[in-house]
Design a protein around this motif. Structure first.
Motif, PDB file in Angstrom:
ATOM      1  N   ILE A 140      24.672 -32.644  24.439  1.00  0.00           N
ATOM      2  CA  ILE A 140      25.131 -33.523  23.150  1.00  0.00           C
ATOM      3  C   ILE A 140      24.579 -33.139  21.968  1.00  0.00           C
ATOM      4  O   ILE A 140      25.595 -33.007  21.125  1.00  0.00           O
ATOM      5  N   GLU A 141      23.519 -32.775  21.800  1.00  0.00           N
ATOM      6  CA  GLU A 141      23.147 -32.213  20.542  1.00  0.00           C
ATOM      7  C   GLU A 141      23.813 -31.199  20.043  1.00  0.00           C
ATOM      8  O   GLU A 141      24.159 -30.886  18.756  1.00  0.00           O
ATOM      9  N   ARG A 142      23.986 -29.939  20.792  1.00  0.00           N
ATOM     10  CA  ARG A 142      24.761 -28.781  20.281  1.00  0.00           C
ATOM     11  C   ARG A 142      26.012 -29.135  20.085  1.00  0.00           C
ATOM     12  O   ARG A 142      26.862 -28.713  19.134  1.00  0.00           O
ATOM     13  N   LEU A 161      33.174 -30.400  27.310  1.00  0.00           N
ATOM     14  CA  LEU A 161      32.694 -31.598  26.401  1.00  0.00           C
ATOM     15  C   LEU A 161      32.819 -32.985  26.849  1.00  0.00           C
ATOM     16  O   LEU A 161      31.968 -33.785  26.642  1.00  0.00           O
ATOM     17  N   TYR A 162      33.888 -33.197  27.689  1.00  0.00           N
ATOM     18  CA  TYR A 162      34.112 -34.637  28.059  1.00  0.00           C
ATOM     19  C   TYR A 162      33.077 -35.088  29.294  1.00  0.00           C
ATOM     20  O   TYR A 162      33.164 -36.312  29.327  1.00  0.00           O
ATOM     21  N   ARG A 163      32.522 -34.096  29.712  1.00  0.00           N
ATOM     22  CA  ARG A 163      31.377 -34.375  30.682  1.00  0.00           C
ATOM     23  C   ARG A 163      30.284 -35.129  29.900  1.00  0.00           C
ATOM     24  O   ARG A 163      29.293 -35.655  30.506  1.00  0.00           O
ATOM     25  N   TYR A 164      30.177 -34.470  28.673  1.00  0.00           N
ATOM     26  CA  TYR A 164      28.994 -35.146  27.744  1.00  0.00           C
ATOM     27  C   TYR A 164      29.501 -36.430  26.863  1.00  0.00           C
ATOM     28  O   TYR A 164      28.842 -37.342  26.648  1.00  0.00           O
ATOM     29  N   VAL A 165      30.409 -36.070  26.110  1.00  0.00           N
ATOM     30  CA  VAL A 165      30.752 -37.066  25.047  1.00  0.00           C
ATOM     31  C   VAL A 165      32.612 -37.517  25.593  1.00  0.00           C
ATOM     32  O   VAL A 165      33.472 -36.725  25.466  1.00  0.00           O
ATOM     33  N   THR A 166      32.701 -38.907  25.945  1.00  0.00           N
ATOM     34  CA  THR A 166      33.697 -39.263  26.635  1.00  0.00           C
ATOM     35  C   THR A 166      34.938 -39.326  25.801  1.00  0.00           C
ATOM     36  O   THR A 166      36.139 -39.417  26.247  1.00  0.00           O
ATOM     37  N   LEU A 181      31.156 -40.831  15.838  1.00  0.00           N
ATOM     38  CA  LEU A 181      30.135 -41.890  15.679  1.00  0.00           C
ATOM     39  C   LEU A 181      28.638 -41.067  15.736  1.00  0.00           C
ATOM     40  O   LEU A 181      27.935 -41.288  15.083  1.00  0.00           O
ATOM     41  N   LEU A 182      28.701 -40.066  16.500  1.00  0.00           N
ATOM     42  CA  LEU A 182      27.209 -39.290  16.849  1.00  0.00           C
ATOM     43  C   LEU A 182      27.169 -38.701  15.668  1.00  0.00           C
ATOM     44  O   LEU A 182      26.118 -38.354  15.027  1.00  0.00           O
TER      45      LEU A 182
END
Length: 327
Positions: free
Chosen positions: A40-42, A75-80, A87-88
């Protein structure tokens, strides 16, 4: 000795939107793909880099994924969702360095430092002003910002609601002026800066802005107060306009605080009757003008009363001091 929660009375985990839960670090672990170097950070860092370079509109899940060398589905495995990603991004970009609480300064100095820190985040990440405000701050960094402001005004004799209203006031001012500064900077970068300041149009406007049509604006324009005269370098450099506005806002809060400390009731205008449109009637206009004049007279009378009370208290103090000296 530790206490144990009786069986069947465990508190459920708080329910938060997915993006907010990710910001707090309390979301369920994302479904991991085979490429574990993604995080998520990356993802957030890559999205911020794109937004800093090209603006918020350039950010998409597919664009971020491509910049990292992954598929969009990874990506969707981490941010849906993209909303959660934005927001992040705001949470990360809005992080500020909170000064030590032991710093000794006035509330005005503290609020000014707070405003400057918020403004610095907008300058570093101009796309932040493009994110719609969808509700109260509920992420860790945004609440840290709120906590810092409340620390600076903790000694003011204001209610909790009034302190939050003051927070909203200075936040709105900082956001609006940062947006304006960003837009003007972009306009100046893509054209002649003298077009943005109006310097190139000075001569034409002096012909068009006549005293007959613009009796109040005309002398200001002629004196260089609206558009700088050619050769003067445009508008004043620095943050004079921003600082002027901020100081007047703080003056207003300070004035209100003084009224509260003096025990004076707040001055609030009487609400109008619930009408969609006021009638276009001369008598209505005359009544409104009379009301404004009466309100002005009341404010002036209240000021005279406060001044009279202040002078009376000073005379009493002086009389007591003379009596003490004569003993």
């Amino acid at each position: 000795m530790t206490s144990q929660t009786p069986p069947g009375t465990e508190r459920p985990d708080p329910e938060l939107p997915r993006g907010v839960a990710l910001a707090w670090g309390v979301a369920a672990n994302p479904q991991r793909g085979p490429k574990r170097e993604l995080s998520i950070e990356r993802i957030v860092e890559a999205a911020i880099e794109i937004a800093d370079a090209e603006g918020l509109a350039a950010v998409s899940m597919s664009r971020v994924a491509a910049s990292l060398g992954f598929t969009t589905m990874s990506l969707y495995r981490y941010v849906t969702s993209k909303d959660d990603l934005i927001l992040l991004m705001a949470e990360r970009a809005g992080e500020v360095a909170v000064p030590d609480a032991s710093i000794d300064r006035s509330w005005r100095e503290g609020v000014t430092a707070w405003v400057n820190a918020i403004r610095a985040t907008f300058r570093e990440h101009p796309w932040l002003v493009d994110i719609p405000i969808s509700g109260a701050p509920i992420t860790p960094n945004s609440l840290t910002v709120v906590d810092w402001f409340l620390r600076e005004v903790r000694d003011l004799p204001l209610s909790d609601g009034e302190k939050m209203s003051a927070l909203l006031l200075v936040t709105s001012y900082t956001r609006a002026t940062s947006s304006q500064e960003r837009d003007l900077g972009a306009a100046a970068a893509g054209s002649d800066p003298a077009d943005v300041t109006g310097e190139n149009f000075f001569e034409a406007l002096t012909e068009l802005v006549t005293p007959e049509r613009f009796p109040s604006l005309s002398p200001l324009l002629a004196g260089g107060g609206y558009i700088a005269k050619p050769g003067t370098g445009g508008f004043d450099e620095g943050d004079d306009d921003f600082e002027f506005g901020l100081e007047r806002i703080l003056d207003g809060i300070e004035y209100y605080v003084a009224r509260v400390e003096a025990g004076e009731p707040p001055v609030t205008p009487a609400p109008l009757s619930p009408q969609v449109d006021l009638p276009r009637d001369p008598k209505v206009k005359d009544a409104a003008r009379a009301r404004r004049e009466a309100e002005k007279a009341l404010r002036e009378a209240q000021k005279r009363e406060r001044d009279a009370i202040k002078r009376a208290l000073e005379r009493e103090q002086q009389a007591r001091e003379r009596t003490e000296r004569q003993k």
